[in-house]
Design a protein around this motif. Sequence first.
Motif, PDB file in Angstrom:
ATOM      1  N   THR A  37     169.579   5.162 -20.840  1.00 50.84           N
ATOM      2  CA  THR A  37     170.449   6.090 -21.573  1.00 50.84           C
ATOM      3  C   THR A  37     171.907   5.622 -21.622  1.00 50.84           C
ATOM      4  O   THR A  37     172.778   6.365 -22.076  1.00 50.84           O
ATOM      5  CB  THR A  37     170.376   7.497 -20.957  1.00 50.84           C
ATOM      6  OG1 THR A  37     170.559   7.424 -19.542  1.00 50.84           O
ATOM      7  CG2 THR A  37     169.037   8.151 -21.252  1.00 50.84           C
ATOM      8  N   GLY A  38     172.176   4.417 -21.139  1.00 46.94           N
ATOM      9  CA  GLY A  38     173.524   3.852 -21.290  1.00 46.94           C
ATOM     10  C   GLY A  38     174.476   4.163 -20.164  1.00 46.94           C
ATOM     11  O   GLY A  38     175.694   4.153 -20.373  1.00 46.94           O
ATOM     12  N   LYS A  39     173.963   4.419 -18.971  1.00 46.00           N
ATOM     13  CA  LYS A  39     174.842   4.766 -17.855  1.00 46.00           C
ATOM     14  C   LYS A  39     175.732   3.584 -17.451  1.00 46.00           C
ATOM     15  O   LYS A  39     176.942   3.732 -17.296  1.00 46.00           O
ATOM     16  CB  LYS A  39     174.004   5.228 -16.651  1.00 46.00           C
ATOM     17  CG  LYS A  39     173.136   6.440 -16.927  1.00 46.00           C
ATOM     18  CD  LYS A  39     172.441   6.933 -15.676  1.00 46.00           C
ATOM     19  CE  LYS A  39     171.461   5.939 -15.101  1.00 46.00           C
ATOM     20  NZ  LYS A  39     170.330   5.650 -16.030  1.00 46.00           N
ATOM     21  N   HIS A 192     173.774  -1.007 -34.050  1.00 48.87           N
ATOM     22  CA  HIS A 192     173.150  -2.295 -33.742  1.00 48.87           C
ATOM     23  C   HIS A 192     172.509  -2.954 -34.964  1.00 48.87           C
ATOM     24  O   HIS A 192     172.439  -4.184 -35.036  1.00 48.87           O
ATOM     25  CB  HIS A 192     172.091  -2.101 -32.650  1.00 48.87           C
ATOM     26  CG  HIS A 192     172.660  -1.705 -31.323  1.00 48.87           C
ATOM     27  ND1 HIS A 192     173.036  -2.619 -30.370  1.00 48.87           N
ATOM     28  CD2 HIS A 192     172.943  -0.479 -30.801  1.00 48.87           C
ATOM     29  CE1 HIS A 192     173.512  -1.989 -29.311  1.00 48.87           C
ATOM     30  NE2 HIS A 192     173.466  -0.687 -29.545  1.00 48.87           N
ATOM     31  N   PHE A 193     172.033  -2.136 -35.904  1.00 49.47           N
ATOM     32  CA  PHE A 193     171.376  -2.662 -37.108  1.00 49.47           C
ATOM     33  C   PHE A 193     171.956  -1.957 -38.332  1.00 49.47           C
ATOM     34  O   PHE A 193     171.306  -1.097 -38.938  1.00 49.47           O
ATOM     35  CB  PHE A 193     169.857  -2.460 -37.030  1.00 49.47           C
ATOM     36  CG  PHE A 193     169.216  -3.065 -35.812  1.00 49.47           C
ATOM     37  CD1 PHE A 193     168.938  -4.424 -35.750  1.00 49.47           C
ATOM     38  CD2 PHE A 193     168.899  -2.263 -34.716  1.00 49.47           C
ATOM     39  CE1 PHE A 193     168.355  -4.983 -34.626  1.00 49.47           C
ATOM     40  CE2 PHE A 193     168.316  -2.810 -33.594  1.00 49.47           C
ATOM     41  CZ  PHE A 193     168.045  -4.179 -33.536  1.00 49.47           C
ATOM     42  N   PRO A 221     159.408   5.372 -23.321  1.00 42.91           N
ATOM     43  CA  PRO A 221     160.303   4.315 -23.815  1.00 42.91           C
ATOM     44  C   PRO A 221     161.730   4.836 -23.933  1.00 42.91           C
ATOM     45  O   PRO A 221     161.967   6.007 -24.245  1.00 42.91           O
ATOM     46  CB  PRO A 221     159.714   3.961 -25.188  1.00 42.91           C
ATOM     47  CG  PRO A 221     158.920   5.159 -25.596  1.00 42.91           C
ATOM     48  CD  PRO A 221     158.398   5.765 -24.322  1.00 42.91           C
ATOM     49  N   SER A 222     162.684   3.953 -23.663  1.00 43.05           N
ATOM     50  CA  SER A 222     164.097   4.319 -23.656  1.00 43.05           C
ATOM     51  C   SER A 222     164.804   3.770 -24.890  1.00 43.05           C
ATOM     52  O   SER A 222     164.202   3.112 -25.744  1.00 43.05           O
ATOM     53  CB  SER A 222     164.760   3.777 -22.392  1.00 43.05           C
ATOM     54  OG  SER A 222     164.775   2.356 -22.433  1.00 43.05           O
ATOM     55  N   THR A 223     166.102   4.029 -24.960  1.00 39.92           N
ATOM     56  CA  THR A 223     166.906   3.562 -26.090  1.00 39.92           C
ATOM     57  C   THR A 223     166.869   2.052 -26.219  1.00 39.92           C
ATOM     58  O   THR A 223     166.698   1.509 -27.321  1.00 39.92           O
ATOM     59  CB  THR A 223     168.365   4.031 -25.932  1.00 39.92           C
ATOM     60  OG1 THR A 223     168.393   5.450 -25.774  1.00 39.92           O
ATOM     61  CG2 THR A 223     169.197   3.637 -27.139  1.00 39.92           C
ATOM     62  N   SER A 224     167.037   1.350 -25.096  1.00 42.31           N
ATOM     63  CA  SER A 224     167.047  -0.119 -25.146  1.00 42.31           C
ATOM     64  C   SER A 224     165.711  -0.656 -25.638  1.00 42.31           C
ATOM     65  O   SER A 224     165.660  -1.666 -26.354  1.00 42.31           O
ATOM     66  CB  SER A 224     167.378  -0.691 -23.769  1.00 42.31           C
ATOM     67  OG  SER A 224     166.429  -0.285 -22.811  1.00 42.31           O
ATOM     68  N   LEU A 255     153.331  -4.225 -32.238  1.00 41.36           N
ATOM     69  CA  LEU A 255     154.296  -4.749 -31.264  1.00 41.36           C
ATOM     70  C   LEU A 255     154.614  -3.724 -30.177  1.00 41.36           C
ATOM     71  O   LEU A 255     155.746  -3.597 -29.717  1.00 41.36           O
ATOM     72  CB  LEU A 255     155.586  -5.186 -31.973  1.00 41.36           C
ATOM     73  CG  LEU A 255     155.401  -6.234 -33.072  1.00 41.36           C
ATOM     74  CD1 LEU A 255     156.650  -6.357 -33.925  1.00 41.36           C
ATOM     75  CD2 LEU A 255     155.032  -7.577 -32.482  1.00 41.36           C
ATOM     76  N   HIS A 256     153.560  -2.986 -29.775  1.00 41.64           N
ATOM     77  CA  HIS A 256     153.770  -1.877 -28.831  1.00 41.64           C
ATOM     78  C   HIS A 256     154.233  -2.332 -27.455  1.00 41.64           C
ATOM     79  O   HIS A 256     154.708  -1.529 -26.654  1.00 41.64           O
ATOM     80  CB  HIS A 256     152.473  -1.072 -28.684  1.00 41.64           C
ATOM     81  CG  HIS A 256     151.344  -1.867 -28.095  1.00 41.64           C
ATOM     82  ND1 HIS A 256     150.463  -2.574 -28.879  1.00 41.64           N
ATOM     83  CD2 HIS A 256     150.973  -2.079 -26.810  1.00 41.64           C
ATOM     84  CE1 HIS A 256     149.576  -3.188 -28.107  1.00 41.64           C
ATOM     85  NE2 HIS A 256     149.863  -2.902 -26.843  1.00 41.64           N
ATOM     86  N   GLY A 257     154.132  -3.647 -27.167  1.00 40.76           N
ATOM     87  CA  GLY A 257     154.585  -4.154 -25.865  1.00 40.76           C
ATOM     88  C   GLY A 257     156.069  -3.946 -25.617  1.00 40.76           C
ATOM     89  O   GLY A 257     156.527  -4.001 -24.471  1.00 40.76           O
ATOM     90  N   ALA A 258     156.828  -3.696 -26.684  1.00 43.16           N
ATOM     91  CA  ALA A 258     158.258  -3.399 -26.510  1.00 43.16           C
ATOM     92  C   ALA A 258     158.480  -1.958 -26.083  1.00 43.16           C
ATOM     93  O   ALA A 258     159.539  -1.628 -25.530  1.00 43.16           O
ATOM     94  CB  ALA A 258     159.016  -3.679 -27.809  1.00 43.16           C
TER      95      ALA A 258
END
Length: 281
Positions: A37-39, A192-193, A221-224, A255-258
């Motif tokens: 979450t960007g801490k 980012h995009f 899954p998180s933001t990153s 590509l679910h591994g991400a």
Amino acid sequence: MRFEGSGSYIATEDLRIAVNAAITLERPLLIKGEPGTGKTVLAHEMANSLGVPLLEWHVKSTTKAQQGLYEYDAVSRLRDSQLGDERVHDIANYIRRGKLWEAFTAEQRPVLLIDEIDKADIEFPNDLLQELDRMEFFVYETGETIHAHARPIVVITSNNEKELPDAFLRRCFFHYIRFPEADTMQAIVDVHFPGLKKRLLQEALSIFYDIREVPGLKKKPSTSELLDWIKLLLAEDIDETVLRERDPKKLIPPLHGALLKNEQDVHLFERLAFMTRRGNN
């Protein structure tokens, strides 16, 4: 000195209020939230936004509070004494400054990040109480007291792996970073995009939040991880029509591994796909 966020970091209003309150109160800012979450990135953006240096102390399970102050290298001094080195006569040559020492003596008021404090022993936060309160500590080997030139802006992150002591919590300004809602997440992705097609983004976000809502998921899954996934979608030139497919045989996204980071969660989706196929027959 106020934090307003930056072009590369989307800070919600409540987060900006928390950062500026901690700066005004001169209290450590304790940041909690689920991983991703960007801490940690917050401390970097605070330093960039405020135009001050950043000092980082990444805590491990073996980290001791004393290491943040200083360490006395008795082994090196003994070795040098055996070799007849003249440095041995000045004990200060064997004092290694920690991140708190560096923060206290910095020429400009810095941001000090104490990252993942909950990884250390339960006594770790208590062992820092006096130093963070008084902004000074005593060096027994040299007999000197190190005072803070200016009180650093202290950011402390925690993943809630351990409960922190009440006495420590009382001295902090606390903020919990909630997981971004879809609108905020869209703004984060846009940073980012910037050229991402809106339909692809909408489909990607829809799948991402659907995955997070699946009951029994071990690691959401998180933001990153979302950003990594979108990067892969673009690299493989996968468009929104592929993501829009709701074929039960393709319940797991490409590509679910991400996004899915352990076998239990992959098996969970495979079982869901099997049950969906049976229900449709």
